[in-house]
Design a protein around this motif. Sequence first.
Motif, short mmCIF file in Angstrom:
data_model
loop_
_atom_site.label_atom_id
_atom_site.label_comp_id
_atom_site.label_asym_id
_atom_site.label_seq_id
_atom_site.Cartn_x
_atom_site.Cartn_y
_atom_site.Cartn_z
N VAL A 211 0.70 -1.26 0.11
CA VAL A 211 -0.10 -0.16 -0.13
C VAL A 211 0.83 1.18 0.08
CG1 VAL A 211 -2.03 -1.09 1.15
CG2 VAL A 211 -0.28 0.00 2.56
N ASP A 212 0.12 2.31 -0.47
CA ASP A 212 0.99 3.75 -0.23
C ASP A 212 0.15 4.45 0.33
OD1 ASP A 212 2.26 6.10 -0.79
OD2 ASP A 212 1.09 6.48 -2.55
N VAL A 213 0.43 4.70 1.81
CA VAL A 213 -0.07 5.40 2.75
C VAL A 213 0.99 6.49 3.68
CG1 VAL A 213 -2.13 3.95 3.30
CG2 VAL A 213 0.09 3.73 4.55
N ARG A 214 0.62 7.73 3.89
CA ARG A 214 1.30 8.34 4.71
C ARG A 214 0.87 8.27 6.09
NH1 ARG A 214 1.23 14.65 3.57
NH2 ARG A 214 3.41 14.37 2.54
N ILE A 215 1.96 7.96 7.07
CA ILE A 215 1.64 7.65 8.50
C ILE A 215 1.92 8.96 9.21
CG2 ILE A 215 2.17 6.33 10.42
CD1 ILE A 215 0.86 4.52 8.23
N ILE A 216 0.76 9.32 9.79
CA ILE A 216 0.93 10.52 10.82
C ILE A 216 0.57 10.25 12.24
CG2 ILE A 216 0.23 12.79 11.46
CD1 ILE A 216 -0.52 13.35 8.55
N SER A 217 1.88 10.17 13.07
CA SER A 217 1.28 9.67 14.40
C SER A 217 1.40 10.82 15.21
CB SER A 217 2.64 8.73 15.00
OG SER A 217 2.61 7.72 13.96
N ALA A 218 0.85 10.55 16.52
CA ALA A 218 0.86 11.92 17.51
C ALA A 218 0.86 11.16 18.80
CB ALA A 218 -0.33 12.68 17.32
N THR A 219 1.48 12.02 19.78
CA THR A 219 1.48 11.55 21.36
C THR A 219 1.60 12.77 22.13
OG1 THR A 219 2.74 10.03 22.82
CG2 THR A 219 4.03 11.41 21.23
N ASN A 220 1.13 12.49 23.40
CA ASN A 220 1.33 13.49 24.37
C ASN A 220 2.39 13.30 25.31
OD1 ASN A 220 0.14 11.73 25.95
ND2 ASN A 220 -1.82 12.77 26.41
N LYS A 221 3.06 11.98 25.07
CA LYS A 221 4.21 11.65 25.84
C LYS A 221 5.31 11.98 25.46
CE LYS A 221 1.94 7.41 27.79
NZ LYS A 221 2.25 5.88 28.09
N GLU A 222 6.58 12.09 26.53
CA GLU A 222 7.77 12.49 26.02
C GLU A 222 8.32 11.10 25.54
OE1 GLU A 222 9.93 14.53 28.88
OE2 GLU A 222 8.49 15.81 29.79
N LEU A 223 8.63 10.82 24.28
CA LEU A 223 8.95 9.59 23.96
C LEU A 223 10.68 9.22 23.88
CD1 LEU A 223 7.25 9.28 20.30
CD2 LEU A 223 6.61 8.26 22.50
N MET A 224 11.42 10.44 24.15
CA MET A 224 12.72 10.04 24.59
C MET A 224 12.73 9.41 26.20
SD MET A 224 14.46 10.76 21.92
CE MET A 224 16.14 10.41 22.67
N LYS A 225 11.95 9.81 26.70
CA LYS A 225 11.84 9.14 28.22
C LYS A 225 11.32 7.90 28.26
CE LYS A 225 9.99 10.06 32.87
NZ LYS A 225 9.13 11.12 33.61
N ALA A 226 10.39 7.84 27.32
CA ALA A 226 9.87 6.45 27.28
C ALA A 226 10.84 5.32 26.73
CB ALA A 226 8.73 6.41 26.27
N ILE A 227 11.76 5.76 25.62
CA ILE A 227 12.88 5.13 25.02
C ILE A 227 13.75 4.67 26.35
CG2 ILE A 227 14.89 5.12 23.67
CD1 ILE A 227 13.19 6.86 21.56
N GLU A 228 14.17 5.54 27.17
CA GLU A 228 15.08 5.33 28.35
C GLU A 228 14.45 4.16 29.24
OE1 GLU A 228 15.61 9.07 30.33
OE2 GLU A 228 16.81 9.84 28.17
N GLU A 229 13.00 4.46 29.40
CA GLU A 229 12.34 3.60 30.13
C GLU A 229 12.33 2.12 29.60
OE1 GLU A 229 9.00 5.68 31.24
OE2 GLU A 229 9.95 6.96 32.75
N LYS A 230 12.51 1.95 28.37
CA LYS A 230 12.38 0.67 27.71
C LYS A 230 10.84 0.36 27.35
CE LYS A 230 16.75 -0.07 28.11
NZ LYS A 230 17.71 0.23 26.95
N SER A 231 9.97 1.63 27.32
CA SER A 231 8.55 1.24 26.84
C SER A 231 8.25 1.67 25.47
CB SER A 231 7.60 1.85 27.74
OG SER A 231 7.83 3.07 27.89
N PHE A 232 9.22 2.43 24.78
CA PHE A 232 9.36 2.66 23.13
C PHE A 232 10.45 2.41 22.60
CE2 PHE A 232 8.35 5.20 19.80
CZ PHE A 232 7.08 4.98 19.36
N ARG A 233 10.25 1.88 21.23
CA ARG A 233 11.42 1.13 20.52
C ARG A 233 12.06 2.74 20.00
NH1 ARG A 233 11.49 -4.15 18.32
NH2 ARG A 233 13.01 -3.22 17.00
N ASN A 234 13.60 2.71 20.22
CA ASN A 234 14.34 3.82 19.80
C ASN A 234 14.52 3.92 17.99
OD1 ASN A 234 16.62 5.65 20.24
ND2 ASN A 234 17.72 4.22 18.87
N ASP A 235 14.37 2.67 17.32
CA ASP A 235 14.50 2.49 16.07
C ASP A 235 12.98 2.80 15.31
OD1 ASP A 235 13.21 0.39 17.06
OD2 ASP A 235 14.20 -0.93 15.91
N LEU A 236 11.94 2.68 16.00
CA LEU A 236 10.62 3.25 15.53
C LEU A 236 10.45 4.74 15.86
CD1 LEU A 236 7.79 2.72 14.51
CD2 LEU A 236 6.96 2.17 17.03
#
Length: 456
Positions: free
Chosen positions: A276-301
Amino acid sequence: MRKTKILVVDDEHLIRWSLEQNLKKQGYEVFTAGNGEDALRLVREEQPDLVLLDIQLPGIGGLEVLEKVKEFDEDIVVIMLTAHGGLETAVNTMRMGAYDYINKPFNLDELSIVIKKALETSDLRREVVQLRSEHKKSGPPQIIGTSKHMKNVLDMMGKVAKSEASTVLIQGESGTGKELVAKWIHYQSNRSEKPFVAINCAAVPATLLESELFGHEKGAFTDAKTAKKGLFELADGGTVFLDEIGDMEMGMQAKLLRFLEDRTFRRIGGAKVISVDVRIISATNKELMKAIEEKSFRNDLYYRLQVIPIFLPALRERKEDIIQLANHFIETFGREFNKPINNISSMAEKMLLEYSWPGNIRELKNVIERAIILGSEDTLLIENLPLEIIAKTSSSNVPLATFKLPPEGVDIEEVEKELIRQSLEITDWNQSKAAKKLNLGIDAFRYRMKKFGFLK
């Protein structure tokens, strides 16, 4: 509510009777015809939502009836029934506009599932057409704001919309308008004629999110009675908005990352690779860098999603836009509720500017909607504002210094209720006098009386 109309066309009386009884039990309004001529007459007179049409009919054949039905109204769903015919016949009927092709003898339960799915697809198609029509009339959503912060955001949004950037990450507190920005980007891009679909990753259980995004094949799991397209497939050519991406479970993050690499996937339980050809727009109110440090969000993603990052400021950081936004909501709700309010008093304006707006634009919108409903003047006054805003701004003439806040805090709803009760008791339940004691208009006071059970 109008019942869904189904027309059954078959030259065998027993089949017509059996289908009619079964479909009526499911709540449909059913009509029957034993030949093509009667079928076309009923199509014109009753305008059914769906037709079950036998191919072998006396007089006008089923294929000719199909052709004339589609000429009359291409939105009528037609499912062909036959005891004869093979793949070539099935392909021909589908090319002529039939939704599906069922061989006799058929299982009534399976036929019911096909009918339900066909009607859902038809409803979805009509909804998409309607949404596209509304978009053409109204244009992209309006973004309000002339502050320096918003000028920078609008400049970035314009560049993203014109680009071929496949992933965008919008970050900001709750209520700052992330989905509105995503829609603006979509409708200002060359994808605007294709679907915009949104899903809240925090609202869908992790076990169901994969099916919602990628779809599944019939029998893939216990409740998968039919095949289902996922959002990525449905939005081909358009935009998928993944809200609250920071709440996505780690296993699902890995599957999303794999999809983002080449925009291909398999439905759950399927072997076919779908592109498929889709544009992905993501949104969050979380601090993702902090989530990465806490191992709850993937750094590569994270780095894959934020090819283009957009940061939305909190409302307290763009105070220059507050009154402009308030006036926009006053105009919107004034028109909706047919209220004459068209401006804001200087004191109410000052309070709106001093308040910190923890709920951001969403909170401001709700406050203005409430004020319009309760207001009876042509100006938005202090008395139309919620007590918590009055209490938390220095502009209030309420002698707050006389109140002592206990260390454990208070329930502001209980404080408001107690003030209403005391004012009524002091004035012997004279509502007008009680309202004046609290510097409230009579409509606003009666609203609070009803809210706290003093007025039925």
